[in-house]
Design a protein around this motif. Structure first.
Motif, PDB file in Angstrom:
ATOM      1  N   GLN A 246       0.823  -1.204   0.000  1.00  0.00           N
ATOM      2  CA  GLN A 246       0.000   0.000   0.000  1.00  0.00           C
ATOM      3  C   GLN A 246       0.859   1.257   0.000  1.00  0.00           C
ATOM      4  N   MET A 247       0.261   2.337  -0.481  1.00  0.00           N
ATOM      5  CA  MET A 247       0.906   3.649  -0.481  1.00  0.00           C
ATOM      6  C   MET A 247       0.026   4.631   0.272  1.00  0.00           C
ATOM      7  N   LEU A 248       0.658   5.456   1.096  1.00  0.00           N
ATOM      8  CA  LEU A 248      -0.031   6.571   1.745  1.00  0.00           C
ATOM      9  C   LEU A 248       0.380   7.865   1.068  1.00  0.00           C
ATOM     10  N   TYR A 249      -0.598   8.652   0.639  1.00  0.00           N
ATOM     11  CA  TYR A 249      -0.315  10.035   0.266  1.00  0.00           C
ATOM     12  C   TYR A 249      -0.461  10.863   1.526  1.00  0.00           C
ATOM     13  N   LEU A 250       0.657  11.370   2.032  1.00  0.00           N
ATOM     14  CA  LEU A 250       0.704  12.213   3.219  1.00  0.00           C
ATOM     15  C   LEU A 250       0.919  13.651   2.762  1.00  0.00           C
ATOM     16  N   PRO A 251      -0.120  14.476   2.803  1.00  0.00           N
ATOM     17  CA  PRO A 251       0.006  15.841   2.275  1.00  0.00           C
ATOM     18  C   PRO A 251       0.972  16.692   3.087  1.00  0.00           C
ATOM     19  N   SER A 252       1.482  17.712   2.454  1.00  0.00           N
ATOM     20  CA  SER A 252       2.406  18.630   3.120  1.00  0.00           C
ATOM     21  C   SER A 252       1.746  19.274   4.328  1.00  0.00           C
ATOM     22  N   LEU A 253       2.566  19.492   5.362  1.00  0.00           N
ATOM     23  CA  LEU A 253       2.221  20.212   6.584  1.00  0.00           C
ATOM     24  C   LEU A 253       1.289  19.454   7.522  1.00  0.00           C
ATOM     25  N   TRP A 254       0.928  18.207   7.197  1.00  0.00           N
ATOM     26  CA  TRP A 254       0.179  17.399   8.154  1.00  0.00           C
ATOM     27  C   TRP A 254       1.132  16.900   9.235  1.00  0.00           C
ATOM     28  N   PHE A 255       0.716  17.021  10.483  1.00  0.00           N
ATOM     29  CA  PHE A 255       1.483  16.445  11.568  1.00  0.00           C
ATOM     30  C   PHE A 255       1.356  14.926  11.501  1.00  0.00           C
ATOM     31  N   HIS A 256       2.464  14.237  11.779  1.00  0.00           N
ATOM     32  CA  HIS A 256       2.401  12.778  11.763  1.00  0.00           C
ATOM     33  C   HIS A 256       3.384  12.163  12.741  1.00  0.00           C
ATOM     34  N   HIS A 257       2.925  11.098  13.353  1.00  0.00           N
ATOM     35  CA  HIS A 257       3.701  10.270  14.274  1.00  0.00           C
ATOM     36  C   HIS A 257       3.662   8.862  13.679  1.00  0.00           C
ATOM     37  N   VAL A 258       4.827   8.159  13.677  1.00  0.00           N
ATOM     38  CA  VAL A 258       4.906   6.883  12.961  1.00  0.00           C
ATOM     39  C   VAL A 258       5.535   5.808  13.843  1.00  0.00           C
ATOM     40  N   SER A 259       4.894   4.640  13.887  1.00  0.00           N
ATOM     41  CA  SER A 259       5.466   3.443  14.492  1.00  0.00           C
ATOM     42  C   SER A 259       5.418   2.334  13.450  1.00  0.00           C
ATOM     43  N   GLN A 260       6.054   1.197  13.720  1.00  0.00           N
ATOM     44  CA  GLN A 260       6.198   0.193  12.677  1.00  0.00           C
ATOM     45  C   GLN A 260       6.360  -1.208  13.242  1.00  0.00           C
ATOM     46  N   SER A 261       6.181  -2.198  12.363  1.00  0.00           N
ATOM     47  CA  SER A 261       6.464  -3.588  12.711  1.00  0.00           C
ATOM     48  C   SER A 261       7.969  -3.825  12.630  1.00  0.00           C
TER      49      SER A 261
END
Length: 317
Positions: A266-281
């Motif tokens: 899958q692909m995420l389009y993450l728009p500019s200036l959106w705050f994001h926090h990321v965790s992973q497997s």
């Protein structure tokens, strides 16, 4: 600032966030089975600054079935790659009241894979060099993926500024922040979990100034935090969305975070200036494409809202 003016501005800021949710923001990140045309992508997602999941964007990539440990050891096992190391998985994050960057080093890909196979309780390894490392350090396997997303490149009107390779420990976390890039984030193996907050909620995401520092691993073991006097203090998001301190930052209650898990393929389009926090497997592999954002009237509005929010916060304190 008088009480009436302060109250009026605070209400206007709240209206911006609430009207964005009512008028155009989705309550969940939409999922498309196949990519749309560049025009539709731009009109329905880029222009209104809305995130999107696309399931069929990278199904043709050989990396989806080739990128396994044995393949990496055979193809690039001896290649030196840039790796970050932290004691807790938090790189470029607030720790002990400072903004702490990771310890960085070079090691062979095989040695990095060894570290992932035998996780150390006190060291977390992550390939996260955000300098287009896919086209540099991983050039021997670049044919396994696309070097750009054609429909994204057409929609954005430019080639990507950087193409990055990510792989690491399941304890590695990306603290909440925002980027001046349009981001097409593709997961090849495992999953990534994103917590997203729209730019229209920026008034409710607290920032503080922190002394810049970095981790240094000591010869006798363990890590120390060393101040970066040259950089000095840097602004960074002051709250962890996984355990927000609402007593200290009560305004965060007004945010409406979206949570989305991006799975392999899958692909995420993450728009500019959106705050994001990321965790992973553990052992998750991803490739992302950064396209420079357009500094247009939307950016003017964003900076205006940021300035007004800062003024209200300063006068309130």
């Amino acid at each position: 600032m008088t009480s009436d003016i302060h109250t009026g501005i605070t209400e206007c800021i709240r209206n911006v966030a609430e009207e964005a949710r009512e008028l155009y923001l989705d309550k969940e990140v939409p999922v498309l089975s196949v990519p749309v045309s560049p025009l539709t992508f731009y009109r329905e997602y880029v222009a209104p600054n809305k995130p999107l999941i696309v399931e069929g964007a990278i199904q043709h990539w050989p990396a989806l079935h080739l990128w396994e440990e044995s393949y990496f050891r055979q193809k690039i096992g001896d290649v030196e790659v840039s790796v970050t190391v932290t004691p807790n998985g938090y790189a470029d994050a607030v720790t002990d009241g400072k903004f702490v960057m990771p310890d960085e080093r070079k090691m062979s890909m095989s040695n990095f894979l060894d570290e992932l196979d035998r996780p150390d309780d006190h060291r977390v390894f992550y390939i996260q060099k955000q300098n287009s490392n896919l086209t540099d350090e991983f050039s021997n396997i670049i044919s396994d993926v696309d070097t750009q997303i054609d429909w994204g490149t057409e929609a954005f009107g430019q080639a990507p500024d950087a193409v990055n390779f990510w792989m690491g420990d399941g304890r590695a976390v990306t603290s909440m922040h925002r980027d001046h890039y349009e981001n097409l984030y593709c997961v090849v193996k495992g999953w990534k979990k994103f917590i997203l907050i729209p730019p229209t909620d920026l008034a409710y995401v607290p920032y503080e100034l922190y002394q810049s520092a970095c981790y240094r691993e000591k010869e006798e073991g363990g890590f120390e935090i060393v101040d970066d006097e040259e950089t000095g203090k840097v602004p960074w998001v002051a709250i962890d969305p996984l355990c927000p301190d609402l007593d200290r930052y009560p305004q965060y209650r007004h945010t409406r975070p979206l949570e989305v898990t991006v799975h392999a393929g899958q692909m995420l389009y993450l728009p500019s200036l959106w705050f994001h926090h990321v965790s992973q497997s553990h052992g998750c592999i991803a490739v992302n494409f950064w396209y420079d954002m357009q500094f247009d009237i939307k950016y003017n509005y964003y900076k205006f809202l940021e300035s007004v929010a800062d003024t209200v916060s300063t006068n309130k304190s």
